[in-house]
Design a protein around this motif. Structure first.
Motif, PDB file in Angstrom:
ATOM      1  N   ALA A   1       0.811  -1.218   0.000  1.00 39.76           N
ATOM      2  CA  ALA A   1       0.000   0.000   0.000  1.00 39.76           C
ATOM      3  C   ALA A   1       0.842   1.266   0.000  1.00 39.76           C
ATOM      4  N   ASP A   2       2.013   1.250   0.658  1.00 37.93           N
ATOM      5  CA  ASP A   2       2.784   2.485   0.768  1.00 37.93           C
ATOM      6  C   ASP A   2       3.820   2.662  -0.341  1.00 37.93           C
ATOM      7  N   GLY A   3       3.898   1.697  -1.259  1.00 35.38           N
ATOM      8  CA  GLY A   3       4.783   1.859  -2.408  1.00 35.38           C
ATOM      9  C   GLY A   3       6.255   1.706  -2.114  1.00 35.38           C
ATOM     10  N   SER A   4       6.608   1.156  -0.953  1.00 30.98           N
ATOM     11  CA  SER A   4       8.026   1.014  -0.619  1.00 30.98           C
ATOM     12  C   SER A   4       8.726  -0.042  -1.460  1.00 30.98           C
ATOM     13  N   TRP A   5       7.976  -0.769  -2.277  1.00 37.82           N
ATOM     14  CA  TRP A   5       8.577  -1.750  -3.179  1.00 37.82           C
ATOM     15  C   TRP A   5       8.966  -1.134  -4.517  1.00 37.82           C
ATOM     16  N   ALA A   6       8.843   0.170  -4.660  1.00 40.14           N
ATOM     17  CA  ALA A   6       9.207   0.841  -5.912  1.00 40.14           C
ATOM     18  C   ALA A   6      10.641   0.502  -6.299  1.00 40.14           C
ATOM     19  N   GLY A   7      10.832   0.119  -7.532  1.00 37.25           N
ATOM     20  CA  GLY A   7      12.145  -0.262  -8.033  1.00 37.25           C
ATOM     21  C   GLY A   7      12.269  -1.737  -8.341  1.00 37.25           C
ATOM     22  N   VAL A   8      11.392  -2.556  -7.769  1.00 36.85           N
ATOM     23  CA  VAL A   8      11.473  -3.997  -8.007  1.00 36.85           C
ATOM     24  C   VAL A   8      11.220  -4.317  -9.486  1.00 36.85           C
ATOM     25  N   GLY A   9      10.182  -3.688 -10.066  1.00 39.32           N
ATOM     26  CA  GLY A   9       9.877  -3.934 -11.473  1.00 39.32           C
ATOM     27  C   GLY A   9      11.020  -3.529 -12.387  1.00 39.32           C
ATOM     28  N   THR A  10      11.568  -2.341 -12.146  1.00 34.98           N
ATOM     29  CA  THR A  10      12.697  -1.871 -12.959  1.00 34.98           C
ATOM     30  C   THR A  10      13.902  -2.778 -12.786  1.00 34.98           C
ATOM     31  N   GLY A  11      14.161  -3.233 -11.565  1.00 30.26           N
ATOM     32  CA  GLY A  11      15.290  -4.119 -11.321  1.00 30.26           C
ATOM     33  C   GLY A  11      15.162  -5.438 -12.053  1.00 30.26           C
ATOM     34  N   LEU A  12      13.964  -6.019 -12.034  1.00 29.92           N
ATOM     35  CA  LEU A  12      13.750  -7.269 -12.776  1.00 29.92           C
ATOM     36  C   LEU A  12      13.925  -7.050 -14.272  1.00 29.92           C
ATOM     37  N   ALA A  13      13.352  -5.965 -14.785  1.00 28.78           N
ATOM     38  CA  ALA A  13      13.478  -5.675 -16.204  1.00 28.78           C
ATOM     39  C   ALA A  13      14.944  -5.469 -16.593  1.00 28.78           C
ATOM     40  N   ALA A  14      15.722  -4.801 -15.719  1.00 29.40           N
ATOM     41  CA  ALA A  14      17.136  -4.565 -16.014  1.00 29.40           C
ATOM     42  C   ALA A  14      17.937  -5.856 -16.000  1.00 29.40           C
ATOM     43  N   ALA A  15      17.501  -6.840 -15.211  1.00 28.38           N
ATOM     44  CA  ALA A  15      18.185  -8.130 -15.200  1.00 28.38           C
ATOM     45  C   ALA A  15      17.850  -8.956 -16.423  1.00 28.38           C
ATOM     46  N   PHE A  16      16.682  -8.693 -17.046  1.00 32.70           N
ATOM     47  CA  PHE A  16      16.235  -9.481 -18.190  1.00 32.70           C
ATOM     48  C   PHE A  16      16.599  -8.867 -19.526  1.00 32.70           C
ATOM     49  N   ALA A  17      17.001  -7.589 -19.547  1.00 30.61           N
ATOM     50  CA  ALA A  17      17.341  -6.915 -20.802  1.00 30.61           C
ATOM     51  C   ALA A  17      18.266  -5.745 -20.490  1.00 30.61           C
ATOM     52  N   VAL A  18      18.836  -5.165 -21.540  1.00 31.16           N
ATOM     53  CA  VAL A  18      19.816  -4.092 -21.359  1.00 31.16           C
ATOM     54  C   VAL A  18      19.145  -2.722 -21.265  1.00 31.16           C
ATOM     55  N   THR A  19      18.187  -2.443 -22.142  1.00 30.64           N
ATOM     56  CA  THR A  19      17.590  -1.109 -22.199  1.00 30.64           C
ATOM     57  C   THR A  19      16.975  -0.642 -20.883  1.00 30.64           C
ATOM     58  N   PRO A  20      16.292  -1.515 -20.111  1.00 29.18           N
ATOM     59  CA  PRO A  20      15.732  -1.030 -18.838  1.00 29.18           C
ATOM     60  C   PRO A  20      16.762  -0.525 -17.836  1.00 29.18           C
ATOM     61  N   ILE A  21      18.051  -0.784 -18.072  1.00 25.73           N
ATOM     62  CA  ILE A  21      19.075  -0.244 -17.173  1.00 25.73           C
ATOM     63  C   ILE A  21      19.002   1.288 -17.157  1.00 25.73           C
ATOM     64  N   PHE A  22      18.598   1.887 -18.281  1.00 22.65           N
ATOM     65  CA  PHE A  22      18.475   3.337 -18.328  1.00 22.65           C
ATOM     66  C   PHE A  22      17.426   3.837 -17.342  1.00 22.65           C
ATOM     67  N   PHE A  23      16.398   3.023 -17.067  1.00 23.93           N
ATOM     68  CA  PHE A  23      15.389   3.431 -16.095  1.00 23.93           C
ATOM     69  C   PHE A  23      15.963   3.414 -14.681  1.00 23.93           C
ATOM     70  N   LEU A  24      16.924   2.528 -14.436  1.00 19.84           N
ATOM     71  CA  LEU A  24      17.581   2.527 -13.137  1.00 19.84           C
ATOM     72  C   LEU A  24      18.319   3.854 -12.934  1.00 19.84           C
ATOM     73  N   ALA A  25      19.046   4.275 -13.982  1.00 20.15           N
ATOM     74  CA  ALA A  25      19.692   5.594 -13.915  1.00 20.15           C
ATOM     75  C   ALA A  25      18.654   6.704 -13.850  1.00 20.15           C
ATOM     76  N   GLY A  26      17.535   6.511 -14.542  1.00 16.22           N
ATOM     77  CA  GLY A  26      16.477   7.514 -14.522  1.00 16.22           C
ATOM     78  C   GLY A  26      15.904   7.727 -13.135  1.00 16.22           C
ATOM     79  N   LEU A  27      15.794   6.667 -12.343  1.00 13.72           N
ATOM     80  CA  LEU A  27      15.292   6.823 -10.979  1.00 13.72           C
ATOM     81  C   LEU A  27      16.213   7.721 -10.157  1.00 13.72           C
ATOM     82  N   LEU A  28      17.505   7.618 -10.397  1.00 10.60           N
ATOM     83  CA  LEU A  28      18.435   8.509  -9.703  1.00 10.60           C
ATOM     84  C   LEU A  28      18.235   9.952 -10.144  1.00 10.60           C
ATOM     85  N   VAL A  29      18.044  10.147 -11.451  1.00 10.13           N
ATOM     86  CA  VAL A  29      17.831  11.499 -11.968  1.00 10.13           C
ATOM     87  C   VAL A  29      16.533  12.079 -11.420  1.00 10.13           C
TER      88      VAL A  29
END
Length: 410
Positions: free
Chosen positions: A166-194
């Protein structure tokens, strides 16, 4: 029935070309061969998926190629529908409309676009990766409203899981899984920092590393080969100068007449375009438009990456939704000046033109780099819709505007 007919047409038209290579490579791997040693007899294309994704797709090898393609396509359609709920649902609520009709209409229109057709027909996991990244939008929206740092640590496990959801503290799990399965989602990991979502970025990094280490545990040789060799074979599936490559690297390679683009030229323009996309995404997110922010990151990543085929242009679809939402927002402004009417007409025309581009047969567009030009223009000019009011967390300073904040949707 209409969805099943569209899937059948896509499978017939594209022939599961990517899944066929993956299916054969993983099958040989399970029989003792090396995962990345397989080459398609005619095109000589090899498998270009990380070991973690190969392990995930391994059960599909037990089925015939056509059946595996249907399962992957149906999973992709389900992911697209759920993503549409996240992307289009708030628009319906904002204008006082029922959510279900708008979501179904948006999902149906998205199914007709070339990125979705190609992803389904070629048997690619792009829609699943898209759904994983969009899932983090849900968590970030909830985290904006919740005070996750006040979570009661003494609750029973089941209640803590519900509270975490409910509180969204799991934010980042989806991006992390996607980054492990492909290269392009790694940019979203950097995007979260930005976007200054450091907690979500840390969660994404932890998830990606954990998933990769799990792949190393089950497939050590393939993981070492992937990171040491295969990942850097940029032309493993297609030549970089192939017309299907609509990334900036492909455009430059064809412009110069080389098999690959001049590295310095590509990096210079690519880094500039990526920086513009990330800076504008930060401005959009700071003003409350998470959809536009994520869309700009996705399009910037597609433009910068060395190989981007039409099936990997899925972020152009929500870009059309952002344009349409901007036009509707201006049209409901009670202070409709001549400038607002011109902006409304411009955004409406852009949305219609963008959707027509995504509906068109790809052959003509590939010849004129149509998708690549659309990526560059939208990364630089996609508007966003500022939220009516922004709320700051206690103790968090107000965010400053970015250096490249225009044009705005409001």
């Amino acid at each position: 029935m209409g969805t099943l007919a569209l899937i059948a047409i896509a499978l017939s038209r594209y022939g599961l070309s990517t899944l066929a290579v993956t299916h054969s490579a993983v099958r040989d791997w399970l029989h003792g061969a090396e995962l990345y040693a397989y080459r398609e007899p005619v095109s000589q294309a090899g498998a270009a998926l990380p070991p973690a994704l190969a392990i995930l797709l391994a059960p599909l090898v037990l089925l015939p190629l056509r059946a595996a393609g249907w399962i992957l396509a149906l999973s992709g359609v389900a992911a697209l529908l759920l993503a549409t709920v996240v992307l289009a649902g708030p628009i319906a609520r904002r204008y006082g409309r029922r959510r279900t009709p708008l979501v179904l209409a948006a999902a149906g229109l998205a199914l007709l676009t070339e990125p979705v057709r190609a992803a389904l027909g070629e048997g690619r996991p792009e829609l699943l990766l898209f759904g994983l990244v969009v899932a983090d939008l849900v968590a970030l929206r909830r985290a904006r409203r919740a005070q996750w740092w006040r979570t009661d640590r003494h609750l029973p496990l089941a209640d803590r899981i519900r509270q975490t959801w409910a509180d969204g503290s799991w934010a980042g799990v989806g991006t992390g899984l996607a980054a492990a399965f492909a290269v392009t989602p790694i940019f979203f990991l950097a995007g979260l920092l930005v976007l200054r979502q450091r907690r979500a970025a840390l969660t994404a990094l932890t998830t990606a590393v954990t998933t990769t280490l799990a792949g190393l545990l089950f497939a050590p040789r393939e993981t070492i080969t992937w990171f040491g060799d295969t990942l850097w074979e940029l032309n493993r599936t297609e030549p970089l100068n192939d017309a299907a490559n609509q990334a900036l690297a492909g455009v430059l390679a064809r412009l110069y007449g080389f098999p690959a683009p001049p590295v310095l030229v590509w990096l210079s323009f690519g880094v500039l375009l990526l920086a513009v996309g990330l800076i504008r995404a930060r401005s959009a997110y700071a003003e409350g438009d998470e959809v536009a922010a994520f869309t700009m990151i996705g399009m910037a990543a597609a433009a910068f990456g060395p190989m981007t085929t039409p099936a990997e242009l899925i972020w152009l679809v929500p870009a059309v939704l952002v344009l349409a939402d901007g036009a509707i927002h201006r049209g409901t402004d009670i202070r409709r000046t001549r400038k607002i009417r011109r902006g409304e007409a411009l955004l409406g025309a852009a949305a219609i033109s963008g959707y027509a581009l995504l509906l068109a047969a790809p052959a003509d567009l590939l010849a004129i780099n149509g998708y690549a030009l659309a990526l560059i223009v939208l990364v630089s000019a996609l508007p966003w819709r500022p939220a009516p009011a922004t709320t700051q967390r206690p103790g968090h300073p107000a965010r400053r505007s970015a250096a490249i904040p225009v044009p705005r949707g409001g």
